[in-house]
Structures are given as structure tokens and as C-alpha cells.
Design an enzyme around this catalytic site. Sequence first.
Site, short mmCIF file in Angstrom:
data_model
loop_
_atom_site.label_atom_id
_atom_site.label_comp_id
_atom_site.label_asym_id
_atom_site.label_seq_id
_atom_site.Cartn_x
_atom_site.Cartn_y
_atom_site.Cartn_z
N TYR A 6 0.83 -1.20 0.00
CA TYR A 6 0.00 0.00 0.00
C TYR A 6 0.87 1.25 0.00
O TYR A 6 2.09 1.18 0.19
CB TYR A 6 -0.95 0.00 1.20
CG TYR A 6 -0.30 0.26 2.55
CD1 TYR A 6 0.51 -0.70 3.15
CD2 TYR A 6 -0.49 1.47 3.22
CE1 TYR A 6 1.11 -0.45 4.38
CE2 TYR A 6 0.09 1.71 4.45
CZ TYR A 6 0.89 0.75 5.02
OH TYR A 6 1.48 0.99 6.24
N ARG A 24 8.22 4.23 -4.54
CA ARG A 24 8.28 3.20 -3.50
C ARG A 24 7.25 2.10 -3.77
O ARG A 24 7.52 0.92 -3.55
CB ARG A 24 8.07 3.81 -2.12
CG ARG A 24 8.26 2.77 -1.01
CD ARG A 24 8.22 3.40 0.37
NE ARG A 24 6.93 4.01 0.63
CZ ARG A 24 6.68 4.81 1.66
NH1 ARG A 24 7.64 5.10 2.52
NH2 ARG A 24 5.49 5.33 1.84
N ARG A 33 -7.49 -20.54 -2.17
CA ARG A 33 -6.42 -20.33 -1.19
C ARG A 33 -5.34 -21.39 -1.32
O ARG A 33 -5.58 -22.57 -1.09
CB ARG A 33 -7.00 -20.32 0.22
CG ARG A 33 -5.98 -19.91 1.26
CD ARG A 33 -6.59 -19.80 2.65
NE ARG A 33 -5.58 -19.39 3.62
CZ ARG A 33 -4.71 -20.22 4.18
NH1 ARG A 33 -4.73 -21.51 3.87
NH2 ARG A 33 -3.81 -19.77 5.03
N LYS A 84 6.46 -2.07 1.79
CA LYS A 84 5.30 -1.49 2.48
C LYS A 84 4.12 -2.46 2.39
O LYS A 84 3.13 -2.23 1.68
CB LYS A 84 4.96 -0.11 1.91
CG LYS A 84 4.13 0.73 2.86
CD LYS A 84 4.16 2.18 2.44
CE LYS A 84 3.12 3.01 3.14
NZ LYS A 84 3.20 3.03 4.59
N GLU A 113 12.15 2.26 14.28
CA GLU A 113 11.34 3.39 13.82
C GLU A 113 10.07 3.45 14.66
O GLU A 113 9.90 2.66 15.60
CB GLU A 113 10.99 3.23 12.32
CG GLU A 113 10.29 1.94 11.99
CD GLU A 113 10.12 1.70 10.49
OE1 GLU A 113 10.00 2.66 9.73
OE2 GLU A 113 10.08 0.52 10.10
N LEU A 167 11.08 1.09 7.09
CA LEU A 167 10.49 1.59 5.85
C LEU A 167 11.26 2.84 5.42
O LEU A 167 11.60 3.68 6.25
CB LEU A 167 9.01 1.94 6.06
CG LEU A 167 8.31 2.28 4.76
CD1 LEU A 167 8.07 1.02 3.93
CD2 LEU A 167 7.00 3.00 5.01
N1 PMP Z 1 7.76 3.69 8.89
C1 PMP Z 1 6.62 2.97 8.91
C2 PMP Z 1 6.63 1.65 9.58
C3 PMP Z 1 5.45 3.48 8.32
O1 PMP Z 1 4.31 2.76 8.35
C4 PMP Z 1 5.48 4.77 7.74
C5 PMP Z 1 4.23 5.37 7.17
N2 PMP Z 1 3.92 4.88 5.93
C6 PMP Z 1 6.70 5.47 7.72
C7 PMP Z 1 7.81 4.89 8.31
C8 PMP Z 1 6.80 6.82 7.09
O2 PMP Z 1 6.79 6.72 5.68
P1 PMP Z 1 6.24 7.91 4.80
O3 PMP Z 1 7.02 9.13 5.20
O4 PMP Z 1 6.55 7.50 3.41
O5 PMP Z 1 4.80 8.03 5.08
#
Ligand code: PMP
Length: 286
Positions: A35, A54, A102, A149, A181, A206
Amino acid sequence: MMMTRTVYVNGQYVPENEATISIFDRGFTFADGVYEVTSVIKGGLVDFDGHMARLKRSLRELSIALPHSIEESKNAHHQLVTLTKLDEGVIYLQISRGASDRDFPFPDGAMPTMIMFTQEKSLIDAPAAKTGIKVISVEDIRWARRDIKSVGLLAPVLAKQAAKEAGCQDAWLYQDGYVTEGSSNNAYIVTEDDVIVTRQLSNDILHGITRHAVLDLAREKGMTIEERPFTIDEALNAKEAFVTSASTFVYPVIEIDQQSIGNGTPGPVATRLRELYIENALANLS
Ligand code: PMP
């Protein structure tokens, strides 16, 4: 009267209560999908190219075909903004491997499912930007490919619920003693010497699109950045802490595990970076 949003399902724009996908969709049964969340301010898209780059990378890593060109996806984003009259908020886009009986391996001939919907949200004047947020630390129990993601978000769901139950707004995740994070954002601290520290890019986090933009702006302004891991202990002793993401831009973090960061109010670096980010976003809407 109940308001129904118009949403996007596989090329169609339909009222949300008429939107359907198969119960066999692998996004539903296996979290076999990815997503993106793109923010909208003044009806324009923020960092759109970054989010689409991304998205392509996430899909490539999972060998899922991109169902539409980026140009078509951009048109669909604009179309949804128009149909929903969205001025400020986010657009959620999800692509899954599609529907089939499935079975674990990739099915032959499944068509990827693409859905999009909007959510109104106050971004520029978000109250949390003024007050800052409180976070708890939680062990990072996610899988080893956090650079993708993926819609497999059970670990962040549990982390955010734990934060909520502790009277906080978010959780910072740690692994082997170091912060990876936030549960849905990238995490930063500011040291005594005004160095901005955030974990380096790897499969452990991410690759935030907002992170990229904010670090570029910070560098442009001559701020010093160190991309390295830091511990919760270092964060507790930092001058400032903050997070970045598409749906928050920059939020100051004023408390971690019930201990105040700095003087317990939003710090000047986070506040300045937020201003710079918004100014830059407004000047570069797509
Ligand atoms: N880390 C994680 C785990 C996230 O879910 C997000 C939000 N999508 C981010 C970092 C920040 O990414 P972005 O700045 O692209 O929204």
C-alpha cells in the site's frame, strides 16, 4: 443523511457501500499486498512521485504486477480528490496479488486488485503538531523486510493499541536495544550538539518518503545529520525527539515511556523542520 464517499476499485469509481472485492483476495487471506498513503493539501498531492517510486519497488520485491501506469494512477488520485471534494487528508492505495483459491504459492493468472479511498484529516493544523505526542517503547516483532510497504500490519496494530492503553499516541519500536522506527513513522532524536540522528536505511525500516524530503531540507539548511542506530536511553537524554510520515509530516515527541524529552514541549528543530516541510510541500504539489 449518511455521507457516502466515492472510492476506487479496479478502475471503477463507486459509492463506498457498493464497493466489493472477492473474499478470496490474497490481500485479505495472506496480507499478500502492498500500500501507499499520499497526503493531500489544498486538493494537491504531496510527494506523489516518491510514493509511486516506492510502490513500484514494493511490488517488484513481491513480483506483483503494477496494474496501471503511474500516469493512470496519478489521474485516479486526482479523480478521487475531485469526486470526494477532498481539500486536506490522505489517499490510501492498496494493490494485492488478486483473488484465487487459497494456496500459498503465487497463483497463475490472478489479476492484481487495486483499491483507493480518501480520508479527511487535518494535516497542516494538526493539534498533535502543537502539543507533541507521547510514545511508549515496544519490542519490534515485525518481519525482516520492513522496507516493503506490506499490508501485514498486525505488529503495528498491537503496538498502537498498547500505546493507547498507556495513554500515549504512538510506539517506538526497538530491536537488539536500538530504535528501528515508530509504529507508522520514522523516528529521530536531536543530540546535545544539535545533531539530528535517525536510523540508516536498510531492510529494518520503511524508507520513508517524508524522511527523505525532511533530511534533504535539513541538509539544505546546514543542519548536521547522522544516520545511525540510537537507543531508547539515548533518546531519553536527547534535546528533542520527533517522527515523520505522510499523514503527520513532522510531529514532535515530548515523552517516551513517561519521561519528558528536553523540557517536555515541542523543540525548535522539529518545529522548524515541520515548517520547512509544509512550505516545500505547498510549493511542489502535484
Ligand atoms: N515507517 C513505517 C513503519 C510506516 O508505516 C510509515 C508510514 N507509511 C513510515 C515509516 C513513514 O513513511 P512515509 O514518510 O513515506 O509516510
